[in-house]
Design a protein around this motif. Structure first.
Motif, PDB file in Angstrom:
ATOM      1  N   ALA A  11      19.907  42.234  40.495  1.00 25.32           N
ATOM      2  CA  ALA A  11      20.079  42.084  38.846  1.00 25.32           C
ATOM      3  C   ALA A  11      20.941  41.060  38.674  1.00 25.32           C
ATOM      4  O   ALA A  11      20.896  40.804  37.448  1.00 25.32           O
ATOM      5  CB  ALA A  11      20.594  43.648  38.234  1.00 25.32           C
ATOM      6  N   ASP A  12      21.556  40.491  39.366  1.00 24.83           N
ATOM      7  CA  ASP A  12      22.651  39.548  39.215  1.00 24.83           C
ATOM      8  C   ASP A  12      21.982  38.016  39.156  1.00 24.83           C
ATOM      9  O   ASP A  12      21.613  37.444  40.174  1.00 24.83           O
ATOM     10  CB  ASP A  12      23.716  39.513  40.454  1.00 24.83           C
ATOM     11  N   ARG A  13      21.462  37.604  38.109  1.00 24.11           N
ATOM     12  CA  ARG A  13      20.602  36.496  37.722  1.00 24.11           C
ATOM     13  C   ARG A  13      21.380  35.524  38.172  1.00 24.11           C
ATOM     14  O   ARG A  13      20.919  34.030  38.602  1.00 24.11           O
ATOM     15  CB  ARG A  13      19.879  36.603  36.330  1.00 24.11           C
ATOM     16  N   ASN A  16      21.445  34.983  41.940  1.00 26.00           N
ATOM     17  CA  ASN A  16      20.045  34.736  42.412  1.00 26.00           C
ATOM     18  C   ASN A  16      19.675  33.183  42.036  1.00 26.00           C
ATOM     19  O   ASN A  16      19.133  32.578  43.015  1.00 26.00           O
ATOM     20  CB  ASN A  16      18.976  35.631  41.813  1.00 26.00           C
ATOM     21  N   GLN A  17      20.219  32.766  41.087  1.00 30.56           N
ATOM     22  CA  GLN A  17      19.692  31.464  40.616  1.00 30.56           C
ATOM     23  C   GLN A  17      20.512  30.310  41.313  1.00 30.56           C
ATOM     24  O   GLN A  17      19.805  29.267  41.931  1.00 30.56           O
ATOM     25  CB  GLN A  17      20.144  31.056  39.132  1.00 30.56           C
ATOM     26  N   HIS A  20      18.835  30.256  44.982  1.00 31.65           N
ATOM     27  CA  HIS A  20      17.873  29.649  44.676  1.00 31.65           C
ATOM     28  C   HIS A  20      17.751  27.893  44.578  1.00 31.65           C
ATOM     29  O   HIS A  20      17.170  27.279  45.453  1.00 31.65           O
ATOM     30  CB  HIS A  20      16.803  30.234  43.556  1.00 31.65           C
ATOM     31  N   THR A 248      28.736  37.703  37.080  1.00 37.46           N
ATOM     32  CA  THR A 248      28.303  38.230  38.230  1.00 37.46           C
ATOM     33  C   THR A 248      28.283  39.723  38.313  1.00 37.46           C
ATOM     34  O   THR A 248      29.282  40.385  37.546  1.00 37.46           O
ATOM     35  CB  THR A 248      28.396  37.455  39.477  1.00 37.46           C
TER      36      THR A 248
END
Length: 312
Positions: A11-13, A16-17, A20, A248
């Motif tokens: 759920a931690d966008r 993750n971003q 990525h 976060t």
């Protein structure tokens, strides 16, 4: 296994971003080989595969490896190979172009990322390969509001003529995961200082030690210290747990003082921090605060240690 913990990671966008983006800038489609260490449910390894990595080796020793295996199959992930072990246990591991590991805690090194990536650079990484994250800086700043300290000293207010000071002292020899606002810090988060910096892969020291100090422009009461970290994943891509950074799943840490320090203008406060992390013994933390007068003489000194906060 607590799948809920892994849900908070997914759920931690912001997290993750950032990973990525770092992978996207590093992976060469059809060429780059990747090792994802501490793969969890397989998210980062799957990102690498989706971005065109030729082969991805996922290392996961915990029960969640079963979830990762099923997730890889559900996504029909090509070139992904799950190793249900810790990367340090792998004998004669295949060498890769890129090692990535998201094994960071609220205290940056509580999951032993230093030792893990030192081993990875020595045994898993090709010459000239890349490690993500590459560097971690640890920050500290004085806390000038009593919000958390009042919570921790509730022992003083129990009443009934009872003395619970022994338990109070134990509470103040603990470290707390809390969300702090920049305006609760001396000078805001911009006045925070780096007390430790690690280059992952080449640095092998699980024992860390550093200090920071501030000279005050006006009188303030310091109740404790806030801690956070900043990870440079690759050049130009960072991930931070600072109070004013994008939120976060990680929070800041609060290091209490046993007694608030009232510091006058032109006086200073210093904190020294020390930690030791290992797979066998976990993470030990200690911190010492010193109040200096304007001439540099020590007025007060407090030494706290996480071990004193545990019930024997």
């Amino acid at each position: 296994m607590r799948i809920e913990y892994h849900r908070t990671l997914i759920a931690d966008r912001v997290r993750n971003q950032a990973f990525h983006d770092a992978l996207a800038r590093t992976i060469r489609k059809g060429e780059t080989t990747v090792a994802d260490i501490g793969a969890g449910t397989g998210l980062i390894g799957l990102m690498a595969a989706k971005l065109g990595a030729r082969d991805v080796i996922l290392y996961e020793a915990a029960e969640v490896a079963g979830v990762a295996d099923a997730t890889l199959r559900a996504n029909r992930a090509r070139g992904c190979h799950l190793m249900p072990c810790h990367s340090t246990e792998m004998e004669d591991p295949p060498r890769v172009d890129l090692v990535v590991s998201e094994t960071l805690g609220n205290y940056a090194f509580e999951e032993n990322i230093i030792a893990t990536l030192a081993d990875a650079e020595r045994r898993h990484l090709k010459d000239g390969g890349v490690i993500i994250p590459s560097r971690i800086r640890q920050f500290v700043a004085p806390v000038i509001t009593d919000r958390i300290q009042r919570e921790l000293t509730v022992w003083d207010d129990v009443g009934f003529g009872l003395d619970l000071s022994v338990a109070r002292e134990m509470s103040l020899n603990n470290v707390y995961v809390r969300t702090l606002a920049a305006d609760e810090l001396l000078g805001g988060s911009g006045a925070a200082k780096v007390w430790d910096e690690v280059t992952l892969g080449s640095d092998t020291r699980g024992a860390r030690k550093g200090e920071a100090s501030w000279t005050l422009d006006q009188a303030q009461t310091v109740y404790g210290f806030a801690y956070w970290w900043e990870a440079e994943l690759i050049s130009g891509v960072t991930l931070s747990t600072a109070p004013d950074a994008p939120r976060t799943h990680w929070e800041q840490l609060y290091f209490p003082l046993t007694k608030p320090m009232t510091i006058d203008a032109a006086e200073s406060v210093l904190i020294s921090l020390r930690s030791k992390s290992s797979e066998e013994e976990g993470t030990h933390l200690g911190w010492t605060a010193v109040h200096f007068d304007r001439d540099g003489a020590s007025k007060a000194r407090q030494a706290m240690d996480l071990d004193k906060g545990w019930i024997p």
